[in-house]
Design a protein around this motif. Structure first.
Motif, PDB file in Angstrom:
ATOM      1  N   GLU A   2      37.863   1.935  43.176  1.00  0.00           N
ATOM      2  CA  GLU A   2      39.031   1.086  43.722  1.00  0.00           C
ATOM      3  C   GLU A   2      39.706   0.905  42.475  1.00  0.00           C
ATOM      4  O   GLU A   2      39.498   0.254  41.411  1.00  0.00           O
ATOM      5  N   ARG A   3      41.178   0.873  42.831  1.00  0.00           N
ATOM      6  CA  ARG A   3      42.034   0.384  41.892  1.00  0.00           C
ATOM      7  C   ARG A   3      42.748  -0.960  42.586  1.00  0.00           C
ATOM      8  O   ARG A   3      43.243  -0.830  43.667  1.00  0.00           O
ATOM      9  N   LEU A   4      42.810  -1.910  41.727  1.00  0.00           N
ATOM     10  CA  LEU A   4      43.315  -3.201  42.266  1.00  0.00           C
ATOM     11  C   LEU A   4      44.758  -3.696  41.675  1.00  0.00           C
ATOM     12  O   LEU A   4      45.282  -4.604  42.056  1.00  0.00           O
ATOM     13  N   CYS A  34      41.837  12.128  42.378  1.00  0.00           N
ATOM     14  CA  CYS A  34      41.823  12.911  43.391  1.00  0.00           C
ATOM     15  C   CYS A  34      41.118  14.015  43.367  1.00  0.00           C
ATOM     16  O   CYS A  34      40.711  14.851  44.418  1.00  0.00           O
ATOM     17  N   PHE A  35      40.369  14.312  42.150  1.00  0.00           N
ATOM     18  CA  PHE A  35      39.578  15.530  41.864  1.00  0.00           C
ATOM     19  C   PHE A  35      40.186  16.883  41.996  1.00  0.00           C
ATOM     20  O   PHE A  35      39.392  17.921  42.090  1.00  0.00           O
ATOM     21  N   MET A  36      41.373  17.116  42.060  1.00  0.00           N
ATOM     22  CA  MET A  36      42.045  18.315  42.334  1.00  0.00           C
ATOM     23  C   MET A  36      41.601  19.120  40.933  1.00  0.00           C
ATOM     24  O   MET A  36      41.277  20.158  41.028  1.00  0.00           O
ATOM     25  N   GLN A  61      39.235  18.924  38.896  1.00  0.00           N
ATOM     26  CA  GLN A  61      37.683  19.057  38.557  1.00  0.00           C
ATOM     27  C   GLN A  61      37.564  20.268  39.711  1.00  0.00           C
ATOM     28  O   GLN A  61      36.656  20.935  39.465  1.00  0.00           O
ATOM     29  N   THR A  62      37.955  20.173  40.886  1.00  0.00           N
ATOM     30  CA  THR A  62      37.854  21.206  41.944  1.00  0.00           C
ATOM     31  C   THR A  62      38.356  22.423  41.393  1.00  0.00           C
ATOM     32  O   THR A  62      37.867  23.464  41.676  1.00  0.00           O
ATOM     33  N   CYS A  72      33.851  21.753  33.689  1.00  0.00           N
ATOM     34  CA  CYS A  72      33.849  20.954  32.663  1.00  0.00           C
ATOM     35  C   CYS A  72      34.459  19.389  32.864  1.00  0.00           C
ATOM     36  O   CYS A  72      34.193  18.696  32.033  1.00  0.00           O
ATOM     37  N   GLU A 129      45.452   3.369  45.073  1.00  0.00           N
ATOM     38  CA  GLU A 129      44.411   2.678  45.774  1.00  0.00           C
ATOM     39  C   GLU A 129      43.188   3.066  45.040  1.00  0.00           C
ATOM     40  O   GLU A 129      41.992   2.477  45.021  1.00  0.00           O
ATOM     41  N   LYS A 130      43.406   4.342  44.314  1.00  0.00           N
ATOM     42  CA  LYS A 130      41.935   4.673  43.819  1.00  0.00           C
ATOM     43  C   LYS A 130      42.299   5.061  42.198  1.00  0.00           C
ATOM     44  O   LYS A 130      43.487   5.355  41.715  1.00  0.00           O
ATOM     45  N   ALA A 136      34.931   8.035  40.810  1.00  0.00           N
ATOM     46  CA  ALA A 136      36.512   7.163  41.423  1.00  0.00           C
ATOM     47  C   ALA A 136      35.995   5.834  41.644  1.00  0.00           C
ATOM     48  O   ALA A 136      34.772   5.774  41.959  1.00  0.00           O
ATOM     49  N   GLN A 166      34.305  15.831  34.754  1.00  0.00           N
ATOM     50  CA  GLN A 166      33.351  14.913  35.601  1.00  0.00           C
ATOM     51  C   GLN A 166      34.202  13.719  35.643  1.00  0.00           C
ATOM     52  O   GLN A 166      34.516  13.064  34.561  1.00  0.00           O
ATOM     53  N   ILE A 167      34.379  13.444  37.009  1.00  0.00           N
ATOM     54  CA  ILE A 167      35.086  12.154  37.300  1.00  0.00           C
ATOM     55  C   ILE A 167      34.470  11.444  38.243  1.00  0.00           C
ATOM     56  O   ILE A 167      33.551  11.758  39.092  1.00  0.00           O
TER      57      ILE A 167
END
Ligand code: SF4
Ligand code: SF4
Ligand code: SF4
Ligand code: SF4
Ligand code: FES
Lengths: 174, 520
Positions: free
Chosen positions: A98-100, A80-82, A84-85, A91, A105-106, A96, A93-94
């Motif tokens: 698709e999650r199957l 969700c990048f929270m 990283q935000t 420091c 989902e991600k 993202a 780095q993500i």
């Protein structure tokens, strides 16, 4: 448990003290006294015998990060990048993808934390909506021989388990 | 200008344009009436009830603002207790079965539900029964991925495909809790404007498979620009970002409101044309096949130019006006023949009567206004005995097939200033990398004579010179962008009173200004 405080009076105004030489010998006597005593028996040292004796890490200590996983071992993070935000050192780095497997989902395809830039503030842990990142590995000393080895990848972060029981961790205020 | 009328909002008098509904009328003076199903391009549907406002006297006490025309003397209540309660209740209602996928939802950050929750709700859910679940990640075709759980059934997507594209691929099936948006079996979204539903959807129910999970929207830098996909020149926003240790790249184009050009929308091809700005770019300077310093190659070019007895300069119809005047000045200085031949950019029959134009060149009107000859005859005549061709990014492979190019070029030496590394650039004797339209500021004129200015959006790690700079290095008397613009002002009368930064965001309609059609 409060520390014992010993107040030492300021000295240095008598004649004997102002000659210095006598005081120097008195000082040397103290120094050598400690020296011989520690040399013969070091069990009474005033400092921790690090690294032979490790400190005890409290549960709330912010150590090296890890990514938590579901019971089946798959990553909890949903990219969700929270974190990283929220990271003030930028420091994390993500990437993202698709999650199957139906859990979400991600998911992160790659997840890197550069520990040389990290300031161990714990904001990433606080930002995470899924308790997917924690700093509970108890690792307080991160060493390496080159810069690259400080850049933790997703596999490094998933490999380590927490150093505390779930119960203690929750009690620690998380 | 429409007539002005006066009305009251929360007891304060405001002056608004007449002939609009309340939502639009008061938003023009900075007052927001929350609304979900209403969109100015699609009209009011009145299904969401988020826009309910109070009227103090006359008429019913409660009206949907999207369906209520602003009228003189109206007393609109927005911040009364009972209106706030309605707004809160509508939000609570919208969120009853909402999955709150925000962490994995691409809309997060530009989502109306998030915004309105923070603005008008801010309460915990009171739901105690299990939520209704629906299908997620449905492939609707045309690059659209749909999530039925996130959908608030506002009908914007359905109305767009019925009213604007008139293709009607989507419908709302069933009622109440089981209402869902879906395609008809075996009939995916299949039209050239379909991706607009992703922008239109106020929530994250419609996402683009192309943009999906690439970036969180709050990382993106948003810069207004102009699409170079065809002669229509739709106003766009370029969303780009430089990730740490990476290069600055574009993640998406979105249409930008411009009533003079494209309204609220743009076509799929134009939207996805951002990829060409990221990929296949020429980044080297080459002498033959060998990579060299830019200065070495320029020196080589200048020697070549000095030796050539007949030079032809070819410009791309995609160049900005500033670049065209620079190259024109260069050609005049060198005594070279200047051509804008680009028949291959026109794909006859590809356009429609909405936005897409047959002509895939962004600034053909510019060639015309600057008097640059674009006929096939004069270009081929000039090439017949030319010793040197300087090509400013004109893609000849669109106009000629392989053997055509071979016979056209013969043993003519070529200097290719190119944004992309294609086969022709590979064969050129000199190849110079230049910046593309997302990387420079410029002015273009679209097929309807609307002149638009765009600014530089992307700054690459390895910044390339633009055509003006290369032309200057090759000897153009116009040595910088300022001089080129001044020259442009002489050529286009309508520009004389505008500096680039003052050109209005929706552009200048040159048809309106008498001065435009003279000179040059
Ligand atoms: S501890 Fe602080 S600096 Fe380190 S990764 Fe987390 S948020 Fe960033
Ligand atoms: S905040 Fe948590 S779930 Fe989100 S990307 Fe970071 S670790 Fe993953
Ligand atoms: S549509 Fe909006 S509220 Fe719903 S999950 Fe997506 S971002 Fe969150
Ligand atoms: S998909 Fe989006 S635009 Fe379409 S009805 Fe649902 S919420 Fe509205
Ligand atoms: S915006 Fe008015 S009812 Fe939906």
């Amino acid at each position: 448990m409060g520390a014992k405080v010993k107040t030492i009076a300021r000295r240095g105004s008598t004649l004997q003290e102002r000659i210095f030489l006598i005081e120097i010998f008195k000082g040397m006597a103290t120094t050598f006294g400690h020296f011989w005593r520690n040399l013969l028996d070091n069990s009474k040292l005033y400092v921790r015998h690090y690294p032979e004796v490790k400190p005890e890490i409290p549960v709330r200590w912010r150590g090296r990060h890890r990514l938590t996983s579901h019971e089946d071992g798959s990553v909890k993070c949903v990219a969700c990048f929270m974190c990283q935000t929220n990271c003030p050192a930028q420091c994390i780095q993500i990437q993202a993808g698709e999650r199957l497997d139906g859990k979400a989902e991600k998911m992160p395809v790659s997840f890197n934390i550069d520990l040389l830039e990290c300031i161990y503030c714990g904001y990433c842990v606080e930002a995470c909506p899924l308790d997917a990142i924690r700093m509970d590995t108890g690792i307080y000393s991160v060493t390496g021989k080159d810069r690259e080895s400080f850049n933790m990848g997703i596999d490094d972060l998933l490999a380590k388990q927490g150093a505390f029981t779930e119960e203690d961790y929750k009690k620690g205020g998380a | 200008m429409a007539d002005k009328i006066k009305l009251f909002v929360n007891g304060e008098e405001v002056e608004v344009e007449s002939g609009k509904n309340l939502v639009d009328a008061v938003s023009a003076v900075g007052i927001e009436i929350p609304h979900l199903c209403y969109h100015p391009a699609l009209g009011a549907d009145g299904n969401c009830r988020m826009c309910l406002v109070g009227l103090e006297e006359g008429g019913p006490p409660l009206v949907p603002a999207c369906k209520t025309p602003a009228q003189e003397g109206m007393k609109v209540l927005l911040d009364a207790e009972h209106i706030r309660k309605i707004q809160h209740d509508v939000m609570e209602f919208e969120l009853i079965n909402h999955p709150i996928d925000c962490p994995v939802c691409d809309q997060a950050g530009e989502c109306k539900l998030q915004d309105y929750y923070m603005g008008y709700d801010r309460k915990d859910s009171r739901m105690t029964v299990p939520q209704v679940t629906k299908s997620k990640k449905l492939d609707f075709g045309g690059g659209v991925v749909h999530d039925q759980e996130r959908c608030i059934v506002c009908g914007r997507c359905v109305r767009f495909l019925r009213q604007i594209t008139k293709t009607g691929e989507l419908g709302i099936i069933n009622r109440t809790d089981t209402a869902r948006v879906n395609i008809f079996p075996g009939r995916p979204i299949d039209n050239r404007y379909g991706l607009n539903v992703v922008d239109l959807c106020p929530v994250g129910a419609m996402t683009s498979s192309d943009f999906r999970f690439k970036q969180r929207v709050w990382f993106l830098k948003k810069v207004p620009s102009v699409c170079h996909g065809c002669a229509k020149g739709c106003s766009i926003t370029i969303d780009h970002n430089r990730e740490k240790y990476q290069d600055d790249i574009i993640y998406r184009f979105r249409p930008r409101l411009n009533q003079q050009v494209n309204g609220y929308f743009m076509c799929n091809d134009g939207r996805l044309s951002y990829r060409r700005e990221n990929e296949g770019r020429l980044t080297q300077f080459r002498l033959g096949k060998n990579e060299r310093d830019m200065l070495d190659v320029i020196t080589g070019c200048n020697k070549e130019i000095a030796h050539s007895r007949k030079t032809v300069v070819l410009v791309s119809p995609d160049l900005s006006l500033e670049q065209m005047v620079s190259v024109k000045a260069l050609a005049e200085k060198l005594g070279a023949t200047l051509s804008g031949f680009s028949d291959g950019y026109i794909k006859t029959g590809d356009g429609d009567d909405y936005l897409i134009s047959d002509d895939k060149a962004a600034n053909r009107k510019g060639l015309e206004i600057l008097g640059i000859d674009s006929s096939r005859k004069s270009f081929e005549e000039a090439m017949a005995d030319a010793e040197l061709l300087i090509n400013f990014n004109n893609d000849l492979s669109l106009s000629y097939d392989e053997s055509g190019i071979r016979s056209l070029l013969g043993d003519t030496r070529t200097i290719a200033c190119s944004t992309h590394d294609d086969e022709l650039t590979g064969q050129a004797h000199f190849a110079l990398a230049i910046s593309s339209y997302s990387e420079y500021a410029g002015t273009v004129i679209n097929c309807d004579n609307v002149l638009q200015h765009f600014t530089k959006a992307v700054t690459k790690n390895n910044e390339l010179p633009d055509v003006c700079a290369i032309a200057a290095e090759l000897g153009s008397p116009l040595q910088n962008a300022g001089q080129a613009y001044a020259e442009l002002q002489r050529a286009i009368g309508a520009l004389s009173e505008y500096q680039p930064a003052d050109i209005p965001a929706e552009g200048l309609n040159l048809n309106d200004s008498e001065a435009a059609n003279v000179t040059a």
